[in-house]
Write a protein that holds these residues in place. Structure first.
Motif, PDB file in Angstrom:
ATOM      1  N   GLY A 644      -9.823 -58.570 -25.805  1.00  0.00           N
ATOM      2  CA  GLY A 644      -9.619 -59.925 -25.310  1.00  0.00           C
ATOM      3  C   GLY A 644      -8.360 -60.624 -25.756  1.00  0.00           C
ATOM      4  N   LEU A 645      -7.453 -59.932 -26.419  1.00  0.00           N
ATOM      5  CA  LEU A 645      -6.218 -60.576 -26.870  1.00  0.00           C
ATOM      6  C   LEU A 645      -5.312 -60.881 -25.676  1.00  0.00           C
ATOM      7  N   ASP A 646      -4.560 -61.958 -25.781  1.00  0.00           N
ATOM      8  CA  ASP A 646      -3.765 -62.448 -24.655  1.00  0.00           C
ATOM      9  C   ASP A 646      -2.295 -62.507 -25.045  1.00  0.00           C
ATOM     10  N   PHE A 647      -1.499 -61.556 -24.518  1.00  0.00           N
ATOM     11  CA  PHE A 647      -0.060 -61.526 -24.783  1.00  0.00           C
ATOM     12  C   PHE A 647       0.665 -61.570 -23.440  1.00  0.00           C
ATOM     13  N   GLU A 648       1.476 -62.605 -23.255  1.00  0.00           N
ATOM     14  CA  GLU A 648       2.039 -62.838 -21.927  1.00  0.00           C
ATOM     15  C   GLU A 648       3.205 -61.924 -21.568  1.00  0.00           C
ATOM     16  N   ASN A 649       3.842 -61.279 -22.545  1.00  0.00           N
ATOM     17  CA  ASN A 649       5.061 -60.520 -22.250  1.00  0.00           C
ATOM     18  C   ASN A 649       4.841 -59.005 -22.276  1.00  0.00           C
ATOM     19  N   VAL A 650       3.582 -58.551 -22.290  1.00  0.00           N
ATOM     20  CA  VAL A 650       3.306 -57.111 -22.292  1.00  0.00           C
ATOM     21  C   VAL A 650       3.343 -56.596 -20.854  1.00  0.00           C
ATOM     22  N   SER A 651       4.240 -55.658 -20.601  1.00  0.00           N
ATOM     23  CA  SER A 651       4.342 -55.111 -19.243  1.00  0.00           C
ATOM     24  C   SER A 651       3.837 -53.673 -19.159  1.00  0.00           C
ATOM     25  N   LEU A 652       3.720 -52.985 -20.324  1.00  0.00           N
ATOM     26  CA  LEU A 652       3.290 -51.587 -20.302  1.00  0.00           C
ATOM     27  C   LEU A 652       2.269 -51.342 -21.408  1.00  0.00           C
ATOM     28  N   VAL A 653       1.187 -50.648 -21.048  1.00  0.00           N
ATOM     29  CA  VAL A 653       0.212 -50.162 -22.016  1.00  0.00           C
ATOM     30  C   VAL A 653       0.155 -48.649 -21.886  1.00  0.00           C
ATOM     31  N   GLY A 654       0.318 -47.942 -23.005  1.00  0.00           N
ATOM     32  CA  GLY A 654       0.235 -46.485 -23.002  1.00  0.00           C
ATOM     33  C   GLY A 654      -0.967 -46.012 -23.788  1.00  0.00           C
ATOM     34  N   VAL A 655      -1.788 -45.169 -23.182  1.00  0.00           N
ATOM     35  CA  VAL A 655      -2.938 -44.563 -23.857  1.00  0.00           C
ATOM     36  C   VAL A 655      -2.544 -43.125 -24.191  1.00  0.00           C
ATOM     37  N   LEU A 656      -2.445 -42.816 -25.497  1.00  0.00           N
ATOM     38  CA  LEU A 656      -1.904 -41.525 -25.924  1.00  0.00           C
ATOM     39  C   LEU A 656      -2.810 -40.358 -25.563  1.00  0.00           C
ATOM     40  N   ASN A 657      -4.119 -40.550 -25.695  1.00  0.00           N
ATOM     41  CA  ASN A 657      -5.042 -39.457 -25.366  1.00  0.00           C
ATOM     42  C   ASN A 657      -6.420 -40.048 -25.079  1.00  0.00           C
ATOM     43  N   ALA A 658      -6.804 -39.997 -23.802  1.00  0.00           N
ATOM     44  CA  ALA A 658      -8.096 -40.563 -23.411  1.00  0.00           C
ATOM     45  C   ALA A 658      -9.252 -39.612 -23.676  1.00  0.00           C
ATOM     46  N   ASP A 659      -8.946 -38.344 -23.935  1.00  0.00           N
ATOM     47  CA  ASP A 659     -10.005 -37.334 -24.010  1.00  0.00           C
ATOM     48  C   ASP A 659     -10.924 -37.514 -25.215  1.00  0.00           C
ATOM     49  N   ASN A 660     -10.370 -37.955 -26.357  1.00  0.00           N
ATOM     50  CA  ASN A 660     -11.251 -38.097 -27.524  1.00  0.00           C
ATOM     51  C   ASN A 660     -12.260 -39.224 -27.338  1.00  0.00           C
ATOM     52  N   LEU A 661     -12.036 -40.127 -26.375  1.00  0.00           N
ATOM     53  CA  LEU A 661     -13.037 -41.135 -26.028  1.00  0.00           C
ATOM     54  C   LEU A 661     -14.085 -40.547 -25.093  1.00  0.00           C
ATOM     55  N   ILE A 662     -13.613 -39.905 -24.026  1.00  0.00           N
ATOM     56  CA  ILE A 662     -14.498 -39.401 -22.976  1.00  0.00           C
ATOM     57  C   ILE A 662     -15.431 -38.315 -23.497  1.00  0.00           C
ATOM     58  N   ASN A 663     -14.926 -37.467 -24.409  1.00  0.00           N
ATOM     59  CA  ASN A 663     -15.686 -36.299 -24.854  1.00  0.00           C
ATOM     60  C   ASN A 663     -16.579 -36.556 -26.065  1.00  0.00           C
ATOM     61  N   PHE A 664     -16.676 -37.794 -26.502  1.00  0.00           N
ATOM     62  CA  PHE A 664     -17.493 -38.084 -27.680  1.00  0.00           C
ATOM     63  C   PHE A 664     -18.963 -37.799 -27.365  1.00  0.00           C
ATOM     64  N   PRO A 665     -19.674 -37.085 -28.262  1.00  0.00           N
ATOM     65  CA  PRO A 665     -21.056 -36.674 -27.970  1.00  0.00           C
ATOM     66  C   PRO A 665     -22.073 -37.796 -28.172  1.00  0.00           C
ATOM     67  N   ASP A 666     -22.170 -38.687 -27.185  1.00  0.00           N
ATOM     68  CA  ASP A 666     -23.107 -39.805 -27.263  1.00  0.00           C
ATOM     69  C   ASP A 666     -23.416 -40.238 -25.833  1.00  0.00           C
ATOM     70  N   PHE A 667     -24.646 -40.666 -25.590  1.00  0.00           N
ATOM     71  CA  PHE A 667     -24.997 -41.027 -24.211  1.00  0.00           C
ATOM     72  C   PHE A 667     -24.243 -42.251 -23.723  1.00  0.00           C
ATOM     73  N   ARG A 668     -23.682 -43.035 -24.635  1.00  0.00           N
ATOM     74  CA  ARG A 668     -22.888 -44.200 -24.241  1.00  0.00           C
ATOM     75  C   ARG A 668     -21.400 -43.876 -24.129  1.00  0.00           C
TER      76      ARG A 668
END
Length: 828
Positions: A644-668
């Motif tokens: 929820g942070l609000d920064f008005e001058n951010v134009s790019l967000v880079g996610v270095l590796n999404a896989d360690n989130l997606i592959n986590f062994p949990d039903f959520r």
């Protein structure tokens, strides 16, 4: 009805994990002072003393033990209200915990001194300036020779059975401080202010400066004009530095140039200087059409006495709707409780609310010292006695749900999906979001849940009519949602396009943003430098001595650290198994990203925002203000940057590796991945220009990423709901987790199997386990998990009674008493 002549007894809550109340006899001279909710000092066991809470007053003598006498009464009015006790009773019943555990969580520790607590001399106390009693002088003399003493030792020194009362009085008079607060900063928050120098007060000097700047330095002129405009609007001689730079779209370099010209000087002052008290009725907040429609729909929902779920996309302007709702409540003489999942969020939202409401708010969270929390607790307790509220708005993280609200009209749970609302350890393992709904029901307050990515349970409750759903489907000001692009890491490595952990596409995007004087956020949900060190020859990995987990390398500290127990050691010079010196780093954390990105962009300012870099209260504000004011170009962070942070001058967000989130062994895992990625994506392009998000992954076809690209929360919800229904997970059932712990692994396995067998004899196939979790030993305690799935039709109360009965019966056997069982209802 109490008899004025009969012996009086009280049932008290002790700050201990006992499942029952204890009864004490009230001295005759104190009978007219005793009421529920006040604190008393009572003896317990052979020699201990505790601060306890009076729960009930009656004439019933205990049947099985001799009631001890209350030693002292500490309060003249209740510190815990009747409505608070109702919430505590519900929590104890629902979350299978004790009132003592809730008392420990709810009251700041300075309000519940006990004989084991330590105290030390307040370094600011000057004995010569105070008239001391004989007992106080004895303690001051004793502490001159010792760094600290316990309350029990203080009683022995003074020969005073009322040592707790004496210590409490000395703490209140700022003579002593609890030892847990030694080294804590008790000063009011200091921030930087800008004002004219005495030289600049001269009109001729200022006129000359204006003429010079107009010709040679337009940015400095804009800053000077902005200062004069804000100064005139506020009617003060100074302006907060952060406010000045933000409102003039300037930076510290330009300000320094004016300081060098003797126009401005900077000084430190209390944060409260920055704000003037405002009359809520005078606040004129213009809402967009979408915001106004949402506001009216929420008001209609409240009229129906239902919970409102506000589903607004990132940067849709939910906070402005909250402010409008708050203003209406304050105008009616009500309080507002505003819950946030992260302390970092409170830092930014405070400045926004203070610009509307002035000083009429209080902040409460765990980063405050015990004494600071006690001060806020007392202010909330006593506020409203004069017929109006000096502090009608209370902002806080999950523990703020325990504050003694007297007349709240509205409870807001912002970012309601966030797992930080759930307490994991120690007990009570409550969810502040769900507790807020119950609290609202008890106090007759409206409850608003808000999120860009609602939890599946909340959205499901809205879909079946339990909550009312209000949507805000577009960004404020017509700004388009960020463009989300997926980068195939596997293909990039094959084409030799990866430079360290950065694709060429990401590096090009960062360069373009920086060339345009814009900011960048890089997200990696793992702190430290490298999660694993590994011997190239034999594969040996350094492990924690207390936990079954590998040690994380922290470069700045040159340490290997355990993120579970805190154990640390120096990195080995060679493999401890085979002796080979070739030990390599595997994986990446935020510290490594910060280190490596500085190689590619050495001329730009880079900062890290994670648990390690924000260990103090001041560090939160320093990093956030620095990024907000343009003093930081690239911010590297964990999930803390998503909330929820609000920064008005951010134009790019880079996610270095999404896989360690997606592959986590949990039903959520799918739900959390979507929420985190959507939230961090929402930090881009929040003002005048469409932002861009680049996600690096090996799984470019994963359904979660496709829903994310299309900003399709509803599609993701339907997809994930079908999976939950197929495998019978919430919201189609309730989960109760039992976590079994023991130092002996073999004995734990035997007891876990035996305990599960007993549970299955009662609950049948609803019981799953026992199984070892991913990290099966923490702090030298081995762990086994048992899960109970309870279908919606069954009585919650009856199920929990049966679990408690089975657990108590099992632990009552002498051979089982060393087993620790933690019950977690609705685990996150």
């Amino acid at each position: 009805m109490l008899n004025s002549n009969a012996v009086l007894y009280v049932d008290v809550v002790l700050p201990l994990a006992f499942g029952k109340l204890f009864t004490y006899r009230v001295p005759e001279e104190s009978r007219h002072q005793i009421i529920p909710g006040i604190r008393v000092i009572v003896p317990f066991g052979k020699s201990k003393m505790y601060t306890a809470l009076v729960y009930a007053v009656h004439h019933n003598k205990p049947e099985f033990y001799q009631a001890k006498e209350v030693l002292e009464i500490l309060d003249v009015k209740p510190v815990v209200t009747e409505t608070q006790f109702k919430l505590w009773d519900w929590m104890a019943s629902y979350y299978l915990c004790t009132l003592g555990e809730i008392m420990t969580a709810a009251l700041p520790s300075v309000m519940k001194l006990q004989s084991e607590n330590g105290v030390a001399l307040n370094p600011d106390f000057v004995a010569e300036n105070v008239l001391l009693t004989a007992d106080e002088q004895l303690l001051i003399d004793a502490l001159a020779d010792k760094k600290s003493i316990t309350v029990a030792e203080a009683g022995k020194i003074t020969g005073n059975k009322k040592g707790l009362r004496l210590i409490r009085n000395m703490i209140e008079r700022k003579m002593l401080i609890p030892t847990e607060e030694i080294g804590a900063d008790f000063q009011k928050k200091q921030i930087a202010y800008v004002k004219f120098t005495s030289q600049a007060e001269d009109e001729d000097f200022l006129q000359t400066v204006f003429q010079t700047l107009e010709k040679k330095a337009p940015k400095q002129l804009d800053l000077l004009m902005g200062f004069m405009r804000i100064k005139m609007d506020k009617g003060t001689e100074f302006v907060a530095k952060s406010l000045l730079l933000k409102n003039t779209d300037s930076n510290s370099r330009v300000l320094q140039q004016l300081i060098d010209k003797s126009v401005f000087e900077v000084f430190e002052g209390e944060e409260s200087l920055a704000y003037t008290k405002k009359d809520p009725a005078s606040i004129n907040l213009a809402l967009s059409d979408v915001q106004q429609q949402a506001f009216e729909a929420i008001e209609s929902t409240f009229a129906e006495n239902k919970v409102a779920l506000l589903h607004g996309v990132t940067s849709s302007g939910k906070t402005e709707v909250y402010i409008k709702l708050m203003n209406d409540q304050i105008a009616m003489g009500k309080q507002v409780l505003y819950l946030l999942p992260e302390i970092a969020l409170t830092t930014q939202i405070i400045s926004r609310l203070k610009s509307h409401f002035g000083e009429g708010l209080l902040v409460y969270h765990s980063r405050f010292s015990s004494r600071e929390r006690a001060e806020v607790y007392t202010k909330v307790l006593n506020d409203g006695e004069a017929g109006h509220y000096h502090f009608p708005i209370i902002i806080g993280a999950r523990s703020a749900i325990f504050l003694p609200l007297t007349n709240p009209g509205l409870i807001i749970v912002d970012e309601e999906h966030d797992s930080s609302y759930k307490q994991f350890d120690p007990s009570p393992r409550y969810n502040a979001r769900d507790s807020a709904i119950v609290c609202g029901n008890i106090l007759n307050a409206s409850v608003l849940l808000g999120s860009a990515t609602p939890s599946l349970e909340s959205y499901y409750n809205a879909s079946i009519g339990k909550y009312n759903l209000i949507r805000m489907g577009e960004r404020y000001g017509g700004i388009r949602m960020p463009e989300i692009a997926i980068k195939d890491i596997k293909e990039a490595y094959r084409k030799k396009e990866m430079k360290s952990h950065f694709s060429q596409t990401l590096l090009d995007g960062i360069k373009l943003a920086l060339d345009n004087k814009e900011q960048v956020i890089l997200f990696q949900n793992r702190r430290g430098f490298a999660p694993v060190l590994e011997c190239k020859n034999c594969g040996w990995i350094p492990q924690c001595v207390n936990c079954d987990v590998s040690l994380t390398y922290h470069k700045k500290l040159n340490q290997l650290r355990c993120h579970y127990c805190g154990y640390s050691t120096h990195p080995p010079g060679k493999c401890m198994a085979c002796g080979d010196p070739d030990i390599r780093m595997k994986g990446l954390g935020t510290e490594r990203i910060e280190d490596e990105i500085s190689i590619f962009f050495p001329d730009h300012r880079i900062a890290r925002f994670d648990l390690d870099s924000t260990s103090s209260k001041a560090s939160f504000q320093r990093i956030l203000s620095g990024f907000e004011n343009g003093e930081i170009d690239i911010l590297v962070g964990t999930q803390m940057v998503t909330k929820g942070l609000d920064f008005e001058n951010v134009s790019l967000v880079g996610v270095l590796n999404a896989d360690n989130l997606i592959n986590f062994p949990d039903f959520r895992a799918a739900e959390r991945s979507y929420q985190l990625l959507a939230q961090v994506s929402g930090r881009a392009g929040r003002r005048s220009k469409r932002g861009k998000v680049l996600i690096q992954t090996y799984q470019i076809g994963h359904p979660i990423l496709q829903f994310l690209i299309n900003n399709d929360y509803r599609g993701f919800y339907n997809y994930e709901l079908a999976e939950r229904e197929k495998f019978n997970y919430p919201p189609f059932c309730r989960l109760i987790s039992l976590r079994l712990k023991l130092r002996d692994e073999k004995q734990l396995d035997e007891l876990a199997k035996e305990f599960t067998k007993v549970l299955k004899s009662v609950f049948g196939k609803r019981v799953l386990g026992p199984v070892a979790p991913n990290v099966s030993r923490i702090r030298n305690l081995y762990i086994r998990n048992v899960l109970i799935k309870v279908e919606k039709g069954l009585s919650d109360h009856k199920v929990k009674q049966m679990i408690t009965s089975v657990t108590d019966r099992f632990l009552s056997h002498p051979e089982n008493r060393s087993l620790i069982i933690h019950v977690d209802v609705d685990p996150a």
